[in-house]
Design a protein around this motif. Structure first.
Motif, PDB file in Angstrom:
ATOM      1  N   ILE A 185       0.397   4.185  -2.732  1.00 57.56           N
ATOM      2  CA  ILE A 185       0.670   5.309  -2.358  1.00 57.56           C
ATOM      3  C   ILE A 185       1.530   6.597  -3.002  1.00 57.56           C
ATOM      4  CG2 ILE A 185       0.538   7.716  -0.091  1.00 57.56           C
ATOM      5  CD1 ILE A 185      -1.510   5.033   0.818  1.00 57.56           C
TER       6      ILE A 185
ATOM      7  N   ASP B 182      -5.612   5.681  -0.167  1.00 59.26           N
ATOM      8  CA  ASP B 182      -4.970   4.700  -1.650  1.00 59.26           C
ATOM      9  C   ASP B 182      -6.109   4.227  -2.287  1.00 59.26           C
ATOM     10  OD1 ASP B 182      -4.287   1.936  -1.364  1.00 59.26           O
ATOM     11  OD2 ASP B 182      -5.254   0.615  -0.430  1.00 59.26           O
TER      12      ASP B 182
ATOM     13  N   LYS C  52       0.421  -1.226  -0.008  1.00 57.39           N
ATOM     14  CA  LYS C  52      -0.040  -0.362  -0.113  1.00 57.39           C
ATOM     15  C   LYS C  52       0.886   0.817  -0.018  1.00 57.39           C
ATOM     16  CE  LYS C  52      -3.930   0.257   2.200  1.00 57.39           C
ATOM     17  NZ  LYS C  52      -4.431   0.387   3.763  1.00 57.39           N
TER      18      LYS C  52
END
Length: 282
Positions: A207, A251, A203
């Protein structure tokens, strides 16, 4: 290279022994391009604007900046208040040619990860992105069908912006959502195209790679309504090493930026009425 490079690797073969390192950054110490015939200053500036300072430094200036040093500064955002003009396909003076609605789902309970649906417009000519609206989906703990309730909320969000396609991240709990969403839309008599997305990358990496380059080059815009959402506080607490708090809005924004957008075209001036001259003789 000196043998010192290999002093901690006594079982390695110093295959570069005797060679010297050659590093030629794209711009020299005097600010002149190293290869002006291939990379004039104008093109170098375009590259810097496209990839961001961190990537530019590593790839073009040969000066590595560790990803751990990256941050998402909310002060780098541009705030706007303009509505999207579907007739002209514009936000202010910017011609919009793409839009993405992206849903990063969760249970929607208050103590769980955030379930977030975001709308992002884009101006590809100027490589600008507009976070136009975002909705954090919360359902009551007493709700018997929290996923169906969220689908109703997402459908309302889409219709508010005259959209009929949404990306749904189907990792984990999201795997069941496309069918639930279809059931909800059928009951409402609305047709919505659902695009499944499965993410396998970390994640923080998603990002970082999606948001940081356009944020640091001044190409990320947010509508003023976004200031009242948790998104800006998520930016303050975010780090590539892991966020202090939630980062579900970030996200979702990263997913929307990376997803293939729906093409947007001006709807035009609409139909015009004409009066025919019927005063003629046969």
């Amino acid at each position: 290279m000196s043998d010192i490079v290999y002093k901690n690797f006594i079982f390695s073969t110093p295959f570069l022994l005797g060679f010297r390192e050659l590093k030629i950054p794209v711009i020299d110490a005097q600010g002149q391009p190293a290869w002006p015939e291939l990379f004039p200053i104008s093109r170098i500036d375009e590259l810097r604007k496209s990839v961001g300072q961190r990537y530019f430094s590593a790839q073009m200036m040969l000066e590595f900046i560790a990803p751990e040093r990256a941050r998402l500064d909310p002060d780098s955002l541009h705030i706007y208040e303009d509505k999207f003009d579907s007739r002209l396909a514009r936000i202010g003076d910017n011609l919009i040619n793409g839009v993405t609605a992206y849903w990063d789902p969760s249970s929607g309970r208050r103590k769980s990860d955030g379930s977030v649906c975001v709308l992002v417009y884009r101006d590809d000519k100027n490589k600008m992105f507009f976070i136009h609206d975002i909705q954090y989906l919360l359902v009551s703990d007493e709700e018997l069908h929290p996923l169906a309730k969220q689908c109703e909320m997402v459908l309302e969000f889409l219709l508010k912006h005259s959209l009929h396609r949404v990306y749904i991240e189907t990792n984990g709990i999201g795997n069941a959502l496309p069918e639930i969403m279809r059931s909800v839309t059928q009951k409402k008599g609305v047709k919505i195209q659902i695009q499944k997305i499965t993410n396998h990358k970390n994640k923080e990496e998603r990002i970082l790679n999606a948001i940081e380059p356009i944020l640091t080059t001044g190409r990320l815009y947010v509508h003023r309504r976004i200031q009242s959402s948790p998104l800006l506080s998520e930016m303050l607490g975010w780090s590539p090493l892991g966020s202090i708090g939630h980062d579900d809005g970030l996200d979702a924004v990263a997913g929307a930026i990376c997803a293939l957008p729906i093409p947007v075209r001006p709807l035009g001036q609409g139909l015009k009425s004409f009066t025919a001259n019927t005063d003629f003789k046969l």
